[in-house]
Design a protein around this motif. Structure first.
Motif, mmCIF file in Angstrom:
data_model
loop_
_atom_site.group_PDB
_atom_site.id
_atom_site.type_symbol
_atom_site.label_atom_id
_atom_site.label_comp_id
_atom_site.label_asym_id
_atom_site.label_seq_id
_atom_site.Cartn_x
_atom_site.Cartn_y
_atom_site.Cartn_z
ATOM 1 N N ILE A 123 0.802 -1.242 0.000
ATOM 2 C CA ILE A 123 0.000 0.000 0.000
ATOM 3 C C ILE A 123 0.836 1.294 0.000
ATOM 4 O O ILE A 123 0.468 2.251 -0.679
ATOM 5 C CB ILE A 123 -1.071 -0.034 1.121
ATOM 6 C CG1 ILE A 123 -1.929 1.232 1.069
ATOM 7 C CG2 ILE A 123 -0.513 -0.265 2.485
ATOM 8 C CD1 ILE A 123 -3.183 1.157 1.891
ATOM 9 N N PHE A 290 0.818 -4.146 6.657
ATOM 10 C CA PHE A 290 0.356 -3.891 8.029
ATOM 11 C C PHE A 290 1.399 -4.392 9.030
ATOM 12 O O PHE A 290 1.709 -3.736 10.010
ATOM 13 C CB PHE A 290 -0.965 -4.622 8.308
ATOM 14 C CG PHE A 290 -2.180 -3.975 7.710
ATOM 15 C CD1 PHE A 290 -2.090 -2.816 6.966
ATOM 16 C CD2 PHE A 290 -3.442 -4.533 7.894
ATOM 17 C CE1 PHE A 290 -3.216 -2.220 6.417
ATOM 18 C CE2 PHE A 290 -4.565 -3.951 7.358
ATOM 19 C CZ PHE A 290 -4.458 -2.797 6.609
ATOM 20 N N ALA A 293 4.328 -2.093 8.919
ATOM 21 C CA ALA A 293 4.062 -0.758 9.467
ATOM 22 C C ALA A 293 3.863 -0.784 10.973
ATOM 23 O O ALA A 293 4.149 0.184 11.659
ATOM 24 C CB ALA A 293 2.825 -0.161 8.788
ATOM 25 N N SER A 301 6.713 2.313 21.042
ATOM 26 C CA SER A 301 5.768 2.955 21.974
ATOM 27 C C SER A 301 5.602 2.160 23.265
ATOM 28 O O SER A 301 5.463 2.743 24.339
ATOM 29 C CB SER A 301 4.397 3.119 21.318
ATOM 30 O OG SER A 301 4.460 4.151 20.385
ATOM 31 N N LEU A 352 2.939 9.225 22.788
ATOM 32 C CA LEU A 352 3.165 9.305 21.338
ATOM 33 C C LEU A 352 3.710 10.674 20.914
ATOM 34 O O LEU A 352 4.463 10.783 19.956
ATOM 35 C CB LEU A 352 1.860 9.010 20.588
ATOM 36 C CG LEU A 352 1.437 7.539 20.605
ATOM 37 C CD1 LEU A 352 -0.032 7.380 20.239
ATOM 38 C CD2 LEU A 352 2.306 6.720 19.660
ATOM 39 N N PRO A 357 7.460 7.374 17.546
ATOM 40 C CA PRO A 357 8.349 6.273 17.114
ATOM 41 C C PRO A 357 9.090 6.568 15.812
ATOM 42 O O PRO A 357 10.291 6.357 15.727
ATOM 43 C CB PRO A 357 7.392 5.091 16.938
ATOM 44 C CG PRO A 357 6.241 5.392 17.821
ATOM 45 C CD PRO A 357 6.099 6.881 17.807
ATOM 46 N N HIS A 363 10.656 10.976 2.263
ATOM 47 C CA HIS A 363 9.866 11.019 1.023
ATOM 48 C C HIS A 363 10.802 11.330 -0.136
ATOM 49 O O HIS A 363 11.841 11.970 0.054
ATOM 50 C CB HIS A 363 8.808 12.126 1.088
ATOM 51 C CG HIS A 363 7.635 11.788 1.956
ATOM 52 N ND1 HIS A 363 7.734 11.667 3.310
ATOM 53 C CD2 HIS A 363 6.330 11.556 1.646
ATOM 54 C CE1 HIS A 363 6.543 11.368 3.811
ATOM 55 N NE2 HIS A 363 5.665 11.294 2.812
ATOM 56 N N VAL A 423 2.394 12.427 14.697
ATOM 57 C CA VAL A 423 2.931 11.090 14.945
ATOM 58 C C VAL A 423 2.460 10.056 13.916
ATOM 59 O O VAL A 423 3.200 9.127 13.582
ATOM 60 C CB VAL A 423 2.630 10.654 16.399
ATOM 61 C CG1 VAL A 423 1.157 10.607 16.699
ATOM 62 C CG2 VAL A 423 3.259 9.323 16.718
ATOM 63 N N PRO A 428 -2.708 11.639 2.165
ATOM 64 C CA PRO A 428 -3.320 10.410 1.621
ATOM 65 C C PRO A 428 -2.816 9.117 2.253
ATOM 66 O O PRO A 428 -3.539 8.140 2.284
ATOM 67 C CB PRO A 428 -2.961 10.449 0.128
ATOM 68 C CG PRO A 428 -1.919 11.493 -0.043
ATOM 69 C CD PRO A 428 -2.013 12.428 1.125
ATOM 70 N N CYS A 431 -1.643 7.251 8.615
ATOM 71 C CA CYS A 431 -1.616 5.892 9.173
ATOM 72 C C CYS A 431 -3.024 5.324 9.370
ATOM 73 O O CYS A 431 -3.826 5.862 10.138
ATOM 74 C CB CYS A 431 -0.889 5.896 10.514
ATOM 75 S SG CYS A 431 -0.893 4.273 11.280
ATOM 76 N N GLY A 433 -3.660 2.456 10.705
ATOM 77 C CA GLY A 433 -3.753 1.618 11.911
ATOM 78 C C GLY A 433 -3.696 2.419 13.198
ATOM 79 O O GLY A 433 -3.462 1.854 14.265
HETATM 80 C C1 HEM Z 1 2.578 3.660 17.284
HETATM 81 C C2 HEM Z 1 2.343 2.989 16.187
HETATM 82 C C3 HEM Z 1 2.352 3.560 14.798
HETATM 83 C C4 HEM Z 1 2.916 4.721 14.312
HETATM 84 C C5 HEM Z 1 3.697 5.758 15.101
HETATM 85 C C6 HEM Z 1 2.628 4.793 12.893
HETATM 86 C C7 HEM Z 1 3.026 5.825 12.072
HETATM 87 C C8 HEM Z 1 2.774 5.883 10.715
HETATM 88 C C9 HEM Z 1 3.216 6.944 9.834
HETATM 89 C C10 HEM Z 1 4.010 8.169 10.266
HETATM 90 C C11 HEM Z 1 2.806 6.638 8.585
HETATM 91 C C12 HEM Z 1 3.045 7.484 7.314
HETATM 92 C C13 HEM Z 1 1.865 8.390 7.155
HETATM 93 C C14 HEM Z 1 1.935 9.393 6.028
HETATM 94 O O1 HEM Z 1 2.696 9.206 5.076
HETATM 95 O O2 HEM Z 1 1.207 10.386 6.103
HETATM 96 C C15 HEM Z 1 2.083 5.385 8.662
HETATM 97 C C16 HEM Z 1 1.505 4.752 7.587
HETATM 98 C C17 HEM Z 1 0.889 3.515 7.680
HETATM 99 N N1 HEM Z 1 0.621 2.803 8.831
HETATM 100 FE FE1 HEM Z 1 1.145 3.294 10.704
HETATM 101 N N2 HEM Z 1 1.907 3.689 12.555
HETATM 102 C C18 HEM Z 1 1.714 2.912 13.676
HETATM 103 C C19 HEM Z 1 1.019 1.718 13.770
HETATM 104 C C20 HEM Z 1 0.402 1.094 12.717
HETATM 105 C C21 HEM Z 1 -0.350 -0.137 12.826
HETATM 106 C C22 HEM Z 1 -0.645 -0.918 14.105
HETATM 107 C C23 HEM Z 1 -0.757 -0.456 11.580
HETATM 108 C C24 HEM Z 1 -1.576 -1.670 11.238
HETATM 109 C C25 HEM Z 1 -2.562 -1.734 10.461
HETATM 110 C C26 HEM Z 1 -0.271 0.588 10.675
HETATM 111 C C27 HEM Z 1 -0.475 0.637 9.317
HETATM 112 C C28 HEM Z 1 -0.023 1.640 8.477
HETATM 113 C C29 HEM Z 1 -0.168 1.590 7.030
HETATM 114 C C30 HEM Z 1 -0.811 0.460 6.218
HETATM 115 C C31 HEM Z 1 0.404 2.771 6.528
HETATM 116 C C32 HEM Z 1 0.515 3.199 5.060
HETATM 117 C C33 HEM Z 1 -0.831 3.744 4.639
HETATM 118 C C34 HEM Z 1 -0.892 4.095 3.167
HETATM 119 O O3 HEM Z 1 0.120 3.947 2.471
HETATM 120 O O4 HEM Z 1 -1.961 4.494 2.729
HETATM 121 N N3 HEM Z 1 0.426 1.516 11.409
HETATM 122 N N4 HEM Z 1 2.073 4.945 9.964
#
Ligand code: HEM
Length: 488
Positions: A123, A290, A293, A301, A352, A357, A363, A423, A428, A431, A433
């Motif tokens: 993704i 997932f 990420a 955390s 957080l 984290p 980018h 955080v 688009p 996060c 999750g």
């Molecule tokens: C403390 C835990 C977490 C932090 C700090 C975090 C942080 C982030 C950040 C900074 C991004 C990039 C967002 C952007 O480009 O605007 C992201 C993307 C993403 N996160 Fe998390 N995340 C966490 C936990 C999770 C969990 C548990 C999942 C499980 C489903 C997850 C799934 C994703 C996915 C799939 C993306 C990409 C979304 C996309 O490309 O559309 N994250 N996350």
């Protein structure tokens, strides 16, 4: 620029014999050429007066990240540097950081290994209409109903782990939380009705896959990257079996329990013509993203939860008092109780904010773009700093104070400083999750708080913050841990 390029050609043609002298000559010409291009690109942007050729600031970034940060921050809200000959734009201003996250032409830049392992189907690499369609398809997996069905899995696995830690009486939080997290993620994604041996095999392969994200990106037999790719192939086979089992159970009307169940249920509820023909593939590659990420970020955390609560007993005491008031006989957690536990949620949000984290999310811009007033040349690496946004002057009040009360109903800094809270990113790829993640931290915090007492065991220099690639205390946070009677 043209002049330098032609001088490279000239020098190579006069240097036909090979040999050490010739190689040195070619390398120096190349280095001068690269420096010239970098200086052309930086224009009037502030930044270091000298950047080592070839490697640039790579070693500073990896070995002493916070010194690198502090030095770079001194140049102002936006500055330049270079890593591995790539032009890098360093952004510390919250507004501009948001702008980068929202910019369609600036793509998330994961490690070189990550693309080989997760493939283009992951993704973070999907853009535009297909990305929006996929995000829409994922919504049922993060609704209140979905989050409620994951809670018992999260709670049971957290409790099971805490009980085994109590038997040992001491532990390294980073090591133990990493294992706990893997068990919880696997449990939530594939469900406890997937047998234990298969869950263990999924976890084992995921650990191997995770190793590959930060290794040297050479795909040859025996390398970490090759092993990671093999582990991904095995995960694809295992997830295919889990999905088939889920199809059978959801097809006969069973109650969905895991994230895969909810997705399969959603597919079965769609009109045949609307079902994605590649649904298995979509589910599997999204699940891999997932796992990628969630793993390191959540582990970070949980470790900071352990460290910060040991450092702030007054905050921990208030969490305990709130939990005891809301669940006097140790009732199971549910989303309603969690919504009422406003102070506990403030603590989660402050953990957080205080220790995001992913301190920066690289980018790469595929087109020339503008950040603030700066025109960023195509194919630059942009480092928007979440860390700096959280601590920026004029944002959160006394940002270097760990203070969950900043999010109470009077101060409401989550509203007044919303633009500084990054955080989970913005735009688009925001996060998906985030609620699952916050619930997981909250479940962990409440269960640790109500069933254990723990004390930090300091080591020399152990509190220094390191990248791994999310942030951790250098020694991983050692503690002693003992059972505690359920009380306020
Ligand atoms: C403390 C835990 C977490 C932090 C700090 C975090 C942080 C982030 C950040 C900074 C991004 C990039 C967002 C952007 O480009 O605007 C992201 C993307 C993403 N996160 Fe998390 N995340 C966490 C936990 C999770 C969990 C548990 C999942 C499980 C489903 C997850 C799934 C994703 C996915 C799939 C993306 C990409 C979304 C996309 O490309 O559309 N994250 N996350």
């Amino acid at each position: 620029e043209t002049k330098v390029v032609s001088s490279t050609n000239k020098s190579s043609s006069s240097c036909q014999g090979g040999g050490l002298k010739c190689t040195v000559q070619k390398l120096s010409t190349f280095a001068i050429h690269q420096q010239y291009i970098l200086y052309q690109k930086k224009g009037s942007l502030p930044g270091p007066s000298f950047v080592p050729p070839f490697v640039g600031m790579l070693f500073q970034l990896i070995l002493t990240p916070f010194d690198f940060y502090q030095n770079q921050e001194k140049y102002g809200l936006i500055s330049w540097t270079s890593i591995l000959n790539k032009f890098v734009l360093f952004v510390v201003d919250a507004e501009m950081t948001r702008q980068v996250f929202k910019e369609e032409n600036a793509k998330l830049f994961l490690s070189l290994g990550a693309k080989k392992i997760l493939t283009e189907k992951a993704i973070p690499y999907i853009e535009g209409v297909p990305h929006r369609q996929l995000r829409k398809q994922l919504l049922p997996l993060f609704t209140i109903r979905a989050l409620s069905s994951y809670l018992p899995i999260q709670e049971a696995i957290v409790n099971e782990n805490i009980q085994s830690w109590l038997k040992d009486g001491k532990m390294n939080a980073r090591n133990q939380c990493r294992d706990l997290n893997m068990m919880v993620s696997t449990g939530v994604f594939v469900g406890s009705n997937t047998d234990k041996t298969m869950r263990e095999e999924i976890a084992k392969n995921f650990f191997i896959m995770n190793e590959g994200f930060l290794c040297f990106p050479i795909d040859l037999p025996g390398t970490t990257l090759r092993k990671a790719i093999r582990a991904r192939e095995r995960l694809v086979e295992l997830f295919t079996i889990v999905i088939e089992n889920s199809r059978k159970r959801m097809g006969q009307g069973d109650k969905p329990e895991s994230l895969i169940d909810l997705w399969v249920e959603y597919f079965l509820s769609c009109d045949e013509s609307e079902r994605d023909e590649l649904s298995n593939d979509t589910i599997i590659y999204t699940l891999l993203s997932f796992m990628f990420a969630s793993q390191d970020a959540l582990t970070s955390s949980l470790v900071w939860t352990v460290r910060l609560m040991a450092q702030h007993p007054d905050v921990l005491a208030r969490v305990r008092a709130e939990q005891f008031r809301l669940r006097p006989s140790n009732q199971k957690l549910n989303l309603e109780v969690m919504r009422e536990a406003t102070y506990t949620r403030q603590v989660v949000n402050e953990i957080l904010r205080f220790r995001p984290p992913a301190v920066m999310v690289p980018h790469e811009n595929i087109e020339e773009i503008k950040v603030g007033d700066i025109v960023v040349p195509k194919h630059s690496l942009i480092l928007p700093s979440i860390w700096s946004a959280h601590f920026q002057d004029g944002g959160f009040k006394d940002p270097y104070n760990f203070d969950p009360d900043r999010f109470n109903s009077e101060r409401k800094e989550e509203v007044s400083c919303a633009k500084n809270y990054l955080v989970f990113g913005a735009g688009p790829h925001y996060c998906i999750g985030r609620e699952l993640a916050k619930n997981q931290i909250e479940v962990f915090l409440t269960q640790m708080a109500m069933t254990t007492n723990w004390e930090h065991v300091p080591t020399a220099g152990g509190d220094e913050i390191i990248f791994g690639p999310t942030i951790f205390p250098k020694d991983g946070c050692n503690i002693t841990i003992n059972p505690r009677n359920y009380s306020a």
